[in-house]
Scaffold this motif. Structure first.
Motif, short mmCIF file in Angstrom:
data_model
loop_
_atom_site.label_atom_id
_atom_site.label_comp_id
_atom_site.label_asym_id
_atom_site.label_seq_id
_atom_site.Cartn_x
_atom_site.Cartn_y
_atom_site.Cartn_z
N HIS A 24 0.84 -1.21 0.00
CA HIS A 24 0.00 0.00 0.00
C HIS A 24 0.88 1.26 0.00
O HIS A 24 0.55 2.26 -0.65
N ALA A 25 1.99 1.20 0.74
CA ALA A 25 2.86 2.38 0.84
C ALA A 25 3.51 2.69 -0.52
O ALA A 25 3.67 3.86 -0.88
N THR A 26 3.85 1.65 -1.26
CA THR A 26 4.44 1.86 -2.59
C THR A 26 3.43 2.52 -3.51
O THR A 26 3.74 3.47 -4.23
N TRP A 27 2.21 2.02 -3.49
CA TRP A 27 1.13 2.65 -4.27
C TRP A 27 0.97 4.11 -3.85
O TRP A 27 0.87 5.02 -4.67
N GLY A 28 0.99 4.32 -2.54
CA GLY A 28 0.83 5.68 -2.01
C GLY A 28 1.92 6.62 -2.48
O GLY A 28 1.68 7.79 -2.76
N ASP A 29 3.15 6.08 -2.58
CA ASP A 29 4.26 6.91 -3.07
C ASP A 29 3.99 7.40 -4.48
O ASP A 29 4.27 8.57 -4.82
N ASP A 107 8.59 -3.37 -6.67
CA ASP A 107 9.45 -3.00 -5.55
C ASP A 107 9.48 -1.48 -5.42
O ASP A 107 9.38 -0.76 -6.40
N ARG A 108 9.68 -1.04 -4.19
CA ARG A 108 9.62 0.40 -3.95
C ARG A 108 10.71 1.16 -4.70
O ARG A 108 10.53 2.33 -5.05
N GLU A 109 11.83 0.50 -4.97
CA GLU A 109 12.90 1.18 -5.71
C GLU A 109 12.62 1.23 -7.21
O GLU A 109 13.39 1.81 -7.97
N ASP A 110 11.51 0.63 -7.64
CA ASP A 110 11.18 0.62 -9.07
C ASP A 110 10.05 1.60 -9.41
O ASP A 110 9.28 1.38 -10.35
N LEU A 111 9.92 2.68 -8.65
CA LEU A 111 8.84 3.64 -8.93
C LEU A 111 9.02 4.28 -10.30
O LEU A 111 8.05 4.62 -10.97
N SER A 188 4.37 5.34 -14.50
CA SER A 188 5.78 5.38 -14.18
C SER A 188 6.19 6.80 -13.83
O SER A 188 6.20 7.69 -14.69
N VAL A 189 6.55 7.01 -12.57
CA VAL A 189 6.92 8.35 -12.12
C VAL A 189 8.07 8.90 -12.95
O VAL A 189 8.05 10.05 -13.41
N GLY A 190 9.07 8.07 -13.19
CA GLY A 190 10.25 8.52 -13.92
C GLY A 190 9.98 8.72 -15.40
O GLY A 190 10.47 9.69 -16.01
#
Ligand SMILES: [Fe+2]
Length: 246
Positions: A24-29, A107-111, A188-190
Motif C-alpha cells: 500500500h505504501a508503494t502505491w501511495g508513493d 518493488d519500492r525502488e522501481d517507482l 511510471s513516475v520517472g
C-alpha cells in the motif's frame, strides 16, 4: 500492460491475499508524487477517470469498489490475473470489456519504471481511462479486431506495436500542451518526466510507421509518437484495419 505479447488470462481463485502495508505504501508513493504533477504531465481524461472511479487515494483501492463505479459508466471491469500471458488472452479479455490486473506491487525502488505490469501499471495506469466511454468502446473494438488475427502472427504483431505506441506509450497534443496519453508512461513516475523532457525522439502520429516500429520492453522508450488529439486515435481505426489487413 501488454508486454510485447504478455499479459495473463487465468483469474486468481476467489479471495486473493490482501496487500501488505509495504505494498500500500508503494502505491501511495506513486499517487502522492504524481498528484501535483498530473495537470502538467497527463492528458485530462486520466485525472477525470481517477476521480470518477474514486481512485485518487494513497492506498490500493478495492477492485470491487472500482468495478462498482466503472460498470455503470462503460460496462468494463478489472479482473485480477496471475501473471504474464499472451496476446490472445489479453485481446480476448479486451473484446469482453475486461482489463487484466496483475495482483502484485512493484518493488519500492522501481517507482521510476518497471518492465512488469503490476497493479500500479494495470490499475492506476490503465483503468482510469476505461471510465471514458469513447476510449472504452475503442479498446473493445481493438480486442475484437485483434481476435481476427490470432493465427496470423505478423498482422497481430502490427496491432501489438500500435497498441504499444498509442495506448501504452503515446503522447498527445492538447490545448494546454503536450501530455502523456499512454498508460505505460502514466504509471511510471520517472517515465512521465523522461517522456516529456525533450530527450526521447518524438515522431508525428503515423499509423503505417507505428505498425512497423519495433520496441523494447526493458527500458524507457527512446522513440515515441505524438497524437494530434485523442480523437485522432479513434478516427484512425479504419486506417489501422487497412494497414493490418495488408
Ligand atoms: Fe499496459
Amino acid at each position: 500492460m501488454l508486454q510485447s505479447v504478455a499479459v495473463t488470462t487465468s483469474s486468481l481463485p476467489p479471495g486473493p491475499r490482501p496487500f501488505s502495508a509495504e505494498e500500500h505504501a508503494t502505491w501511495g508513493d506513486v499517487v502522492r508524487t504524481q498528484r501535483p504533477r498530473r495537470s502538467q504531465q497527463l492528458v485530462p481524461m486520466f485525472e477525470a477517470g481517477l476521480r470518477a472511479l474514486d481512485m485518487d487515494h494513497e492506498t490500493i483501492p478495492s477492485l470491487a469498489a472500482v468495478n462498482a463505479r466503472l460498470a455503470p459508466l462503460t460496462g468494463w471491469q478489472g479482473v485480477f490475473v496471475k501473471g504474464l500471458e499472451d496476446a490472445r488472452g489479453f485481446y480476448t479479455l479486451l473484446a469482453e470489456k475486461t482489463f487484466p490486473i496483475g495482483h502484485f506491487v512493484r518493488d519500492r525502488e522501481d517507482l521510476d519504471y518497471t518492465p512488469e505490469p503490476d497493479i500500479v501499471h494495470d490499475l492506476y495506469g490503465h483503468v482510469p481511462f476505461y471510465a471514458d466511454r469513447t476510449y472504452a468502446e475503442y479498446c473493445e473494438a481493438y480486442g475484437r479486431l485483434a481476435r481476427r488475427y490470432f493465427t496470423e502472427p505478423e498482422r497481430l504483431r502490427r496491432l501489438e506495436r500500435y497498441f504499444w505506441f498509442t495506448l501504452e506509450f503515446g503522447l498527445v497534443e492538447t490545448p494546454v500542451g503536450r501530455r502523456v496519453f499512454g498508460a505505460g508512461i502514466a504509471s511510471s513516475v520517472g517515465e512521465c518526466v523522461y517522456a516529456l523532457s525533450g530527450e526521447p525522439e518524438v515522431l508525428p502520429f503515423d499509423v503505417e510507421r507505428i505498425c512497423a516500429q519495433e520496441f523494447r520492453i526493458d527500458q524507457m522508450q527512446k522513440r515515441l509518437f505524438v497524437l494530434p488529439s485523442v480523437e485522432a486515435l479513434y478516427a484512425s481505426f479504419d486506417e489501422l484495419k487497412r494497414v493490418v489487413a495488408r
